[in-house]
Design a protein around this motif. Structure first.
Motif, PDB file in Angstrom:
ATOM      1  N   TYR A 225      68.198  40.771  41.971  1.00 14.37           N
ATOM      2  CA  TYR A 225      69.633  40.819  41.706  1.00 14.37           C
ATOM      3  C   TYR A 225      70.186  39.472  41.252  1.00 14.37           C
ATOM      4  N   LEU A 226      69.630  38.385  41.756  1.00 12.29           N
ATOM      5  CA  LEU A 226      70.068  37.067  41.305  1.00 12.29           C
ATOM      6  C   LEU A 226      69.791  36.900  39.816  1.00 12.29           C
ATOM      7  N   ARG A 227      68.631  37.376  39.385  1.00 15.48           N
ATOM      8  CA  ARG A 227      68.271  37.255  37.984  1.00 15.48           C
ATOM      9  C   ARG A 227      69.125  38.154  37.092  1.00 15.48           C
ATOM     10  N   LYS A 228      69.426  39.340  37.585  1.00 18.50           N
ATOM     11  CA  LYS A 228      70.291  40.242  36.821  1.00 18.50           C
ATOM     12  C   LYS A 228      71.694  39.663  36.673  1.00 18.50           C
ATOM     13  N   LEU A 229      72.196  39.094  37.753  1.00 13.02           N
ATOM     14  CA  LEU A 229      73.527  38.492  37.715  1.00 13.02           C
ATOM     15  C   LEU A 229      73.558  37.315  36.746  1.00 13.02           C
TER      16      LEU A 229
ATOM     17  N   LYS B 208      71.760  36.855  34.113  1.00 15.69           N
ATOM     18  CA  LYS B 208      71.721  37.342  32.735  1.00 15.69           C
ATOM     19  C   LYS B 208      73.071  37.888  32.292  1.00 15.69           C
ATOM     20  N   GLU B 209      73.821  38.454  33.229  1.00 13.19           N
ATOM     21  CA  GLU B 209      75.133  39.013  32.882  1.00 13.19           C
ATOM     22  C   GLU B 209      76.177  37.937  32.617  1.00 13.19           C
ATOM     23  N   VAL B 210      76.095  36.828  33.379  1.00 10.73           N
ATOM     24  CA  VAL B 210      77.134  35.797  33.251  1.00 10.73           C
ATOM     25  C   VAL B 210      76.657  34.549  32.509  1.00 10.73           C
ATOM     26  N   ASN B 211      75.338  34.399  32.364  1.00 12.01           N
ATOM     27  CA  ASN B 211      74.738  33.225  31.735  1.00 12.01           C
ATOM     28  C   ASN B 211      75.216  31.915  32.369  1.00 12.01           C
ATOM     29  N   GLU B 212      75.296  31.935  33.699  1.00 15.53           N
ATOM     30  CA  GLU B 212      75.604  30.734  34.485  1.00 15.53           C
ATOM     31  C   GLU B 212      74.648  30.692  35.665  1.00 15.53           C
ATOM     32  N   VAL B 213      74.518  29.520  36.267  1.00 13.26           N
ATOM     33  CA  VAL B 213      73.604  29.386  37.394  1.00 13.26           C
ATOM     34  C   VAL B 213      74.075  30.231  38.579  1.00 13.26           C
ATOM     35  N   VAL B 214      73.111  30.850  39.255  1.00  8.45           N
ATOM     36  CA  VAL B 214      73.404  31.691  40.430  1.00  8.45           C
ATOM     37  C   VAL B 214      72.701  31.083  41.643  1.00  8.45           C
ATOM     38  N   HIS B 215      73.428  30.984  42.739  1.00  6.11           N
ATOM     39  CA  HIS B 215      72.880  30.427  43.981  1.00  6.11           C
ATOM     40  C   HIS B 215      72.835  31.474  45.084  1.00  6.11           C
ATOM     41  N   LEU B 216      71.859  31.322  45.952  1.00  2.00           N
ATOM     42  CA  LEU B 216      71.767  32.095  47.194  1.00  2.00           C
ATOM     43  C   LEU B 216      71.767  31.093  48.336  1.00  2.00           C
ATOM     44  N   VAL B 217      72.637  31.308  49.311  1.00  2.00           N
ATOM     45  CA  VAL B 217      72.732  30.364  50.431  1.00  2.00           C
ATOM     46  C   VAL B 217      72.735  31.107  51.761  1.00  2.00           C
ATOM     47  N   VAL B 218      72.362  30.390  52.798  1.00  2.00           N
ATOM     48  CA  VAL B 218      72.504  30.871  54.167  1.00  2.00           C
ATOM     49  C   VAL B 218      73.217  29.787  54.966  1.00  2.00           C
ATOM     50  N   ARG B 219      73.727  30.186  56.106  1.00  2.39           N
ATOM     51  CA  ARG B 219      74.407  29.234  56.977  1.00  2.39           C
ATOM     52  C   ARG B 219      73.406  28.580  57.922  1.00  2.39           C
ATOM     53  N   ASP B 220      73.597  27.290  58.157  1.00  2.15           N
ATOM     54  CA  ASP B 220      72.827  26.573  59.169  1.00  2.15           C
ATOM     55  C   ASP B 220      73.811  25.734  59.978  1.00  2.15           C
TER      56      ASP B 220
ATOM     57  N   LYS C 208      79.542  42.873  43.113  1.00  5.90           N
ATOM     58  CA  LYS C 208      78.633  44.011  42.892  1.00  5.90           C
ATOM     59  C   LYS C 208      77.223  43.677  43.367  1.00  5.90           C
ATOM     60  N   TYR C 209      76.721  42.513  42.951  1.00  2.00           N
ATOM     61  CA  TYR C 209      75.344  42.160  43.305  1.00  2.00           C
ATOM     62  C   TYR C 209      75.211  41.743  44.769  1.00  2.00           C
ATOM     63  N   ALA C 210      76.248  41.155  45.332  1.00  2.00           N
ATOM     64  CA  ALA C 210      76.227  40.842  46.767  1.00  2.00           C
ATOM     65  C   ALA C 210      76.154  42.136  47.582  1.00  2.00           C
ATOM     66  N   SER C 211      76.879  43.160  47.119  1.00  2.00           N
ATOM     67  CA  SER C 211      76.858  44.464  47.785  1.00  2.00           C
ATOM     68  C   SER C 211      75.487  45.123  47.675  1.00  2.00           C
ATOM     69  N   LEU C 212      74.847  45.002  46.527  1.00  2.00           N
ATOM     70  CA  LEU C 212      73.505  45.577  46.342  1.00  2.00           C
ATOM     71  C   LEU C 212      72.481  44.881  47.236  1.00  2.00           C
ATOM     72  N   ILE C 213      72.606  43.571  47.386  1.00  2.00           N
ATOM     73  CA  ILE C 213      71.696  42.833  48.278  1.00  2.00           C
ATOM     74  C   ILE C 213      71.938  43.263  49.723  1.00  2.00           C
ATOM     75  N   SER C 214      73.207  43.423  50.086  1.00  2.00           N
ATOM     76  CA  SER C 214      73.534  43.889  51.441  1.00  2.00           C
ATOM     77  C   SER C 214      72.885  45.241  51.724  1.00  2.00           C
ATOM     78  N   LYS C 215      72.926  46.136  50.735  1.00  2.00           N
ATOM     79  CA  LYS C 215      72.299  47.459  50.903  1.00  2.00           C
ATOM     80  C   LYS C 215      70.793  47.340  51.061  1.00  2.00           C
ATOM     81  N   GLU C 216      70.184  46.396  50.325  1.00  2.00           N
ATOM     82  CA  GLU C 216      68.739  46.159  50.467  1.00  2.00           C
ATOM     83  C   GLU C 216      68.398  45.716  51.894  1.00  2.00           C
ATOM     84  N   LEU C 217      69.337  45.014  52.515  1.00  2.00           N
ATOM     85  CA  LEU C 217      69.117  44.531  53.888  1.00  2.00           C
ATOM     86  C   LEU C 217      69.493  45.583  54.936  1.00  2.00           C
ATOM     87  N   GLY C 218      69.918  46.760  54.469  1.00  2.00           N
ATOM     88  CA  GLY C 218      70.194  47.864  55.393  1.00  2.00           C
ATOM     89  C   GLY C 218      71.639  48.037  55.770  1.00  2.00           C
TER      90      GLY C 218
END
Length: 203
Positions: free
Chosen positions: A37-41, A43-55, A188-198
């Motif tokens: 999904y990060l790669r799809k996003l 390609k749609e926006v042609n800008e860098v996409v980040h994935l982060v977690v909290r620490d 949209k893509y954040a929601s799809l990732i959430s669904k992948e996580l159940g």
């Protein structure tokens, strides 16, 4: 896995299948769930996409998909940033309890990185209220002048915050009139990732 009711002879699913389902969900990590999904996003926006977690009181970049642009973001995987002045940090904070938000604020070194950085807690609470209402956050040159980011939250199967994704770029490309359009795609893509996580969204 299946039990038979001796009175009616009907079958029903046992808790074994539920246990297997939960184990499967726990085995899916956010990196694996988000990769495509990060790669799809991107390609749609042609800008860098980040994935982060909290620490604790910061966010940590755990994945980055670079776009094919001449001006690139200086972020790197493993980099830490404050939660209060990043789109991904703010969107995660918006879904935490008031007590947790206050705790994170009080344990963060609140600095005015730019003239746009929110350093007043009352204004920050209002910002989080608006973020939750809209379902996305914007870092409008709050962490770095000339850089604008749009972020959305990711839920896990328990319905709690697992991480966030964002689209980042220079303000000359991510202009204010493009924010809404980008936000729709990020959500949209954040929601799809959430669904992948159940995560199952309540109707």
């Amino acid at each position: 896995f299946v039990l038979q009711d001796p009175a009616t002879n009907k079958y029903k699913i046992s808790l074994k299948l539920y246990e297997l389902g939960i184990k499967k969900l726990k085995d899916i990590d956010i990196l694996k769930a988000s990769e495509i999904y990060l790669r799809k996003l991107m390609k749609e926006v042609n800008e860098v996409v980040h994935l982060v977690v909290r620490d604790n009181y910061d966010i940590v970049y755990i994945d980055k998909v670079e776009a094919d642009n001449t001006i690139r973001m200086a972020s790197t995987i493993g980099k830490r940033s404050p939660m209060y002045c990043t789109s991904v940090g703010k969107v995660m904070l918006a879904y935490l309890s008031n007590n947790e938000v206050k705790k994170i604020w009080e344990n963060s070194k609140i600095e005015e990185y730019t003239v746009n950085t929110i350093i007043d807690f009352d204004k920050f609470e209002q910002e989080l209220f608006n973020i939750k209402k809209n379902g996305y956050a914007v870092d409008d040159e709050e962490n770095e002048l000339g850089v604008r980011c749009v972020g959305a939250h990711i839920f896990n199967h328990n319905g709690t915050i697992e991480g966030a994704i964002s689209v980042s770029g220079p303000t000359m490309r991510i202009t204010k009139d493009k924010i809404d359009e980008i936000a729709v795609k990020v959500k949209k893509y954040a929601s799809l990732i959430s669904k992948e996580l159940g995560f199952i969204e309540k109707k």
